[in-house]
Design a protein around this motif. Sequence first.
Motif, PDB file in Angstrom:
ATOM      1  N   GLY A   1      21.161  42.713  -3.078  1.00 23.00           N
ATOM      2  CA  GLY A   1      20.415  42.640  -1.817  1.00 23.00           C
ATOM      3  C   GLY A   1      20.661  43.859  -0.945  1.00 23.00           C
ATOM      4  O   GLY A   1      20.816  43.761   0.269  1.00 23.00           O
TER       5      GLY A   1
ATOM      6  N   ASP B   1      18.261  44.995  -5.728  1.00 25.01           N
ATOM      7  CA  ASP B   1      17.393  44.239  -4.817  1.00 25.01           C
ATOM      8  C   ASP B   1      16.136  43.832  -5.585  1.00 25.01           C
ATOM      9  O   ASP B   1      15.863  44.374  -6.661  1.00 25.01           O
ATOM     10  CB  ASP B   1      16.998  45.090  -3.589  1.00 25.01           C
ATOM     11  CG  ASP B   1      16.764  44.242  -2.350  1.00 25.01           C
ATOM     12  OD1 ASP B   1      17.620  44.223  -1.459  1.00 25.01           O
ATOM     13  OD2 ASP B   1      15.709  43.552  -2.292  1.00 25.01           O
TER      14      ASP B   1
ATOM     15  N   ASN C   1      25.604  39.691  -1.957  1.00 26.88           N
ATOM     16  CA  ASN C   1      25.027  39.679  -0.611  1.00 26.88           C
ATOM     17  C   ASN C   1      23.585  39.170  -0.569  1.00 26.88           C
ATOM     18  O   ASN C   1      23.143  38.648   0.457  1.00 26.88           O
ATOM     19  CB  ASN C   1      25.097  41.118  -0.049  1.00 26.88           C
ATOM     20  CG  ASN C   1      24.204  41.310   1.154  1.00 26.88           C
ATOM     21  OD1 ASN C   1      24.533  40.877   2.253  1.00 26.88           O
ATOM     22  ND2 ASN C   1      23.046  41.950   0.956  1.00 26.88           N
TER      23      ASN C   1
ATOM     24  N   ILE D   1      16.807  33.915   4.399  1.00 28.11           N
ATOM     25  CA  ILE D   1      17.317  33.231   5.600  1.00 28.11           C
ATOM     26  C   ILE D   1      16.189  32.465   6.315  1.00 28.11           C
ATOM     27  O   ILE D   1      15.775  32.851   7.406  1.00 28.11           O
ATOM     28  CB  ILE D   1      17.958  34.244   6.585  1.00 28.11           C
ATOM     29  CG1 ILE D   1      18.852  35.247   5.838  1.00 28.11           C
ATOM     30  CG2 ILE D   1      18.753  33.540   7.667  1.00 28.11           C
ATOM     31  CD1 ILE D   1      19.494  36.304   6.726  1.00 28.11           C
TER      32      ILE D   1
ATOM     33  N   SER E   1      28.344  32.850   5.768  1.00 22.92           N
ATOM     34  CA  SER E   1      27.743  32.859   7.114  1.00 22.92           C
ATOM     35  C   SER E   1      28.532  31.893   7.987  1.00 22.92           C
ATOM     36  O   SER E   1      29.237  31.016   7.458  1.00 22.92           O
ATOM     37  CB  SER E   1      26.290  32.371   7.010  1.00 22.92           C
ATOM     38  OG  SER E   1      25.753  32.092   8.282  1.00 22.92           O
TER      39      SER E   1
ATOM     40  N   TYR F   1      19.169  26.436   4.401  1.00 21.85           N
ATOM     41  CA  TYR F   1      19.977  27.668   4.433  1.00 21.85           C
ATOM     42  C   TYR F   1      21.460  27.360   4.655  1.00 21.85           C
ATOM     43  O   TYR F   1      22.325  27.922   3.962  1.00 21.85           O
ATOM     44  CB  TYR F   1      19.454  28.589   5.542  1.00 21.85           C
ATOM     45  CG  TYR F   1      20.276  29.837   5.732  1.00 21.85           C
ATOM     46  CD1 TYR F   1      20.269  30.854   4.774  1.00 21.85           C
ATOM     47  CD2 TYR F   1      21.059  30.015   6.870  1.00 21.85           C
ATOM     48  CE1 TYR F   1      21.026  32.000   4.942  1.00 21.85           C
ATOM     49  CE2 TYR F   1      21.816  31.164   7.052  1.00 21.85           C
ATOM     50  CZ  TYR F   1      21.800  32.157   6.078  1.00 21.85           C
ATOM     51  OH  TYR F   1      22.557  33.292   6.250  1.00 21.85           O
TER      52      TYR F   1
ATOM     53  N   LYS G   1      24.653  28.255   2.202  1.00 19.11           N
ATOM     54  CA  LYS G   1      25.784  29.107   2.587  1.00 19.11           C
ATOM     55  C   LYS G   1      27.120  28.378   2.385  1.00 19.11           C
ATOM     56  O   LYS G   1      28.146  29.027   2.158  1.00 19.11           O
ATOM     57  CB  LYS G   1      25.607  29.594   4.023  1.00 19.11           C
ATOM     58  CG  LYS G   1      24.546  30.664   4.132  1.00 19.11           C
ATOM     59  CD  LYS G   1      25.025  31.940   3.449  1.00 19.11           C
ATOM     60  CE  LYS G   1      23.916  32.789   2.928  1.00 19.11           C
ATOM     61  NZ  LYS G   1      24.372  34.005   2.246  1.00 19.11           N
TER      62      LYS G   1
ATOM     63  N   GLY H   1      28.343  36.146  11.954  1.00 22.39           N
ATOM     64  CA  GLY H   1      27.538  35.467  12.969  1.00 22.39           C
ATOM     65  C   GLY H   1      26.127  36.022  12.877  1.00 22.39           C
ATOM     66  O   GLY H   1      25.710  36.515  11.826  1.00 22.39           O
TER      67      GLY H   1
HETATM   68  N1  LIG Z   1      21.640  38.669   9.448  1.00 19.12           N
HETATM   69  C1  LIG Z   1      22.398  37.642   9.780  1.00 19.12           C
HETATM   70  O1  LIG Z   1      22.450  37.214  10.932  1.00 19.12           O
HETATM   71  C2  LIG Z   1      23.251  36.982   8.726  1.00 19.12           C
HETATM   72  C3  LIG Z   1      24.235  36.120   9.173  1.00 19.12           C
HETATM   73  C4  LIG Z   1      25.053  35.506   8.247  1.00 19.12           C
HETATM   74  C5  LIG Z   1      24.866  35.768   6.910  1.00 19.12           C
HETATM   75  N2  LIG Z   1      23.892  36.596   6.494  1.00 19.12           N
HETATM   76  C6  LIG Z   1      23.752  36.815   5.068  1.00 19.12           C
HETATM   77  O2  LIG Z   1      23.811  38.185   4.794  1.00 19.12           O
HETATM   78  C7  LIG Z   1      23.079  38.472   3.609  1.00 19.12           C
HETATM   79  C8  LIG Z   1      22.152  39.629   3.880  1.00 19.12           C
HETATM   80  O3  LIG Z   1      21.246  39.246   4.891  1.00 19.12           O
HETATM   81  P1  LIG Z   1      20.534  40.304   5.839  1.00 19.12           P
HETATM   82  O4  LIG Z   1      20.549  39.739   7.189  1.00 19.12           O
HETATM   83  O5  LIG Z   1      21.076  41.661   5.595  1.00 19.12           O
HETATM   84  O6  LIG Z   1      19.047  40.136   5.293  1.00 19.12           O
HETATM   85  P2  LIG Z   1      17.981  41.210   4.794  1.00 19.12           P
HETATM   86  O7  LIG Z   1      16.727  40.465   4.520  1.00 19.12           O
HETATM   87  O8  LIG Z   1      17.940  42.385   5.693  1.00 19.12           O
HETATM   88  O9  LIG Z   1      18.622  41.651   3.404  1.00 19.12           O
HETATM   89  C9  LIG Z   1      18.649  40.757   2.310  1.00 19.12           C
HETATM   90  C10 LIG Z   1      18.235  41.538   1.075  1.00 19.12           C
HETATM   91  O10 LIG Z   1      18.297  40.647  -0.048  1.00 19.12           O
HETATM   92  C11 LIG Z   1      17.165  40.920  -0.851  1.00 19.12           C
HETATM   93  N3  LIG Z   1      16.854  39.763  -1.683  1.00 19.12           N
HETATM   94  C12 LIG Z   1      16.237  38.602  -1.314  1.00 19.12           C
HETATM   95  N4  LIG Z   1      16.102  37.792  -2.371  1.00 19.12           N
HETATM   96  C13 LIG Z   1      16.671  38.431  -3.432  1.00 19.12           C
HETATM   97  C14 LIG Z   1      16.839  38.107  -4.788  1.00 19.12           C
HETATM   98  N5  LIG Z   1      16.384  36.938  -5.279  1.00 19.12           N
HETATM   99  N6  LIG Z   1      17.473  38.985  -5.594  1.00 19.12           N
HETATM  100  C15 LIG Z   1      17.907  40.184  -5.125  1.00 19.12           C
HETATM  101  N7  LIG Z   1      17.745  40.555  -3.838  1.00 19.12           N
HETATM  102  C16 LIG Z   1      17.139  39.693  -3.005  1.00 19.12           C
HETATM  103  C17 LIG Z   1      16.055  41.223   0.128  1.00 19.12           C
HETATM  104  O11 LIG Z   1      14.989  41.930  -0.482  1.00 19.12           O
HETATM  105  C18 LIG Z   1      16.803  42.051   1.181  1.00 19.12           C
HETATM  106  O12 LIG Z   1      16.761  43.434   0.899  1.00 19.12           O
HETATM  107  C19 LIG Z   1      22.381  37.173   3.215  1.00 19.12           C
HETATM  108  O13 LIG Z   1      23.129  36.533   2.192  1.00 19.12           O
HETATM  109  C20 LIG Z   1      22.427  36.359   4.490  1.00 19.12           C
HETATM  110  O14 LIG Z   1      22.429  34.975   4.238  1.00 19.12           O
HETATM  111  C21 LIG Z   1      23.071  37.220   7.379  1.00 19.12           C
END
Ligand SMILES: NC(=O)c1ccc[n+]([C@@H]2O[C@H](COP(=O)([O-])OP(=O)(O)OC[C@H]3O[C@@H](n4cnc5c(N)ncnc54)[C@H](O)[C@@H]3O)[C@@H](O)[C@H]2O)c1
Length: 252
Positions: free
Chosen positions: A15, A39, A88, A92, A141, A154, A158, A185
């Motif tokens: 990701g 990705d 990662n 979401i 998360s 979701y 997590k 967060g």
């Molecule tokens: N942004 C937040 O507030 C937050 C908070 C807690 C946890 N997270 C976690 O952090 C991680 C990254 O989230 P983010 O906020 O950077 O989101 P984001 O959407 O910016 O990045 C996620 C990436 O994962 C890729 N992706 C989605 N499905 C996929 C798959 N099946 N195989 C390979 N790649 C895939 C997407 O194309 C994207 O580039 C996630 O696991 C999310 O649950 C995010």
Amino acid sequence: MGEYGVTGKACLVTGAASGIGRATVRVLVADGARVLANDVNEIGLATLREELPEVGTVVGDVSSPADAERMVRAAVERFGRLDVLVANAGVIPLGSALETTVEDWDHVLAVDGRGMFLTCKYAIEAMLADEAGGSIVCVSSISGVAGQARQAAYGPAKFVASGLTKHLAVEWAGHGIRVNAVAPGTIRTEAVEAVAEQPGGAEYLATMKLAHPMGRLGEPAEVAAAIAFLAGERASFVTGAILPVDGGYLAR
Ligand SMILES: NC(=O)c1ccc[n+]([C@@H]2O[C@H](COP(=O)([O-])OP(=O)(O)OC[C@H]3O[C@@H](n4cnc5c(N)ncnc54)[C@H](O)[C@@H]3O)[C@@H](O)[C@H]2O)c1
């Protein structure tokens, strides 16, 4: 040793085209790691290669067993080994139990749950091959530690990330493989900015900002620094930990 102790380490980040994953690639590369970035978003990976030409990329869906196995194999073929997995990749979506359909549930659990399991599974297999151990960082998360409204699929997905971290840490500690997680967060990534466009999304984000005692959303680089710490040698006696990176959210 670099700041985080990942110099020369062979790393796979899933990701990695945007958000926390992309920020993690930047930190790992700056600390001297060798990185293969995965990705489903081919265009996003192409822009990452423009930014960091030394980074290899592999398109693939973590929820597909064949793709998950192929991306780990690609890392081993590129580097001769695998030292670090940053699991990662995730989606979401927001929704209450009433709003969430069976299809929504299956999709989120497939990507965020099964995808994390599969990438860990194949990474552990690769790390065992040369008996040099390794380090896995799962991106959980605050929603994988505490309950929240409108995260009916979701949030449980997590909890899978948090559960995998603890169980795999115990299972593989004797083989020198550490497994940790970060529990971010609300972080100002592309995915979160997109939440603002969903119905009720702007109100949700305003509430979330206030729910973080530091009174702001986090930045992807702040999560990436915690991931790099857990991934590297500086965290050599840390396993099974779920490190909040949440401005104090879980401390309440
Ligand atoms: N942004 C937040 O507030 C937050 C908070 C807690 C946890 N997270 C976690 O952090 C991680 C990254 O989230 P983010 O906020 O950077 O989101 P984001 O959407 O910016 O990045 C996620 C990436 O994962 C890729 N992706 C989605 N499905 C996929 C798959 N099946 N195989 C390979 N790649 C895939 C997407 O194309 C994207 O580039 C996630 O696991 C999310 O649950 C995010």
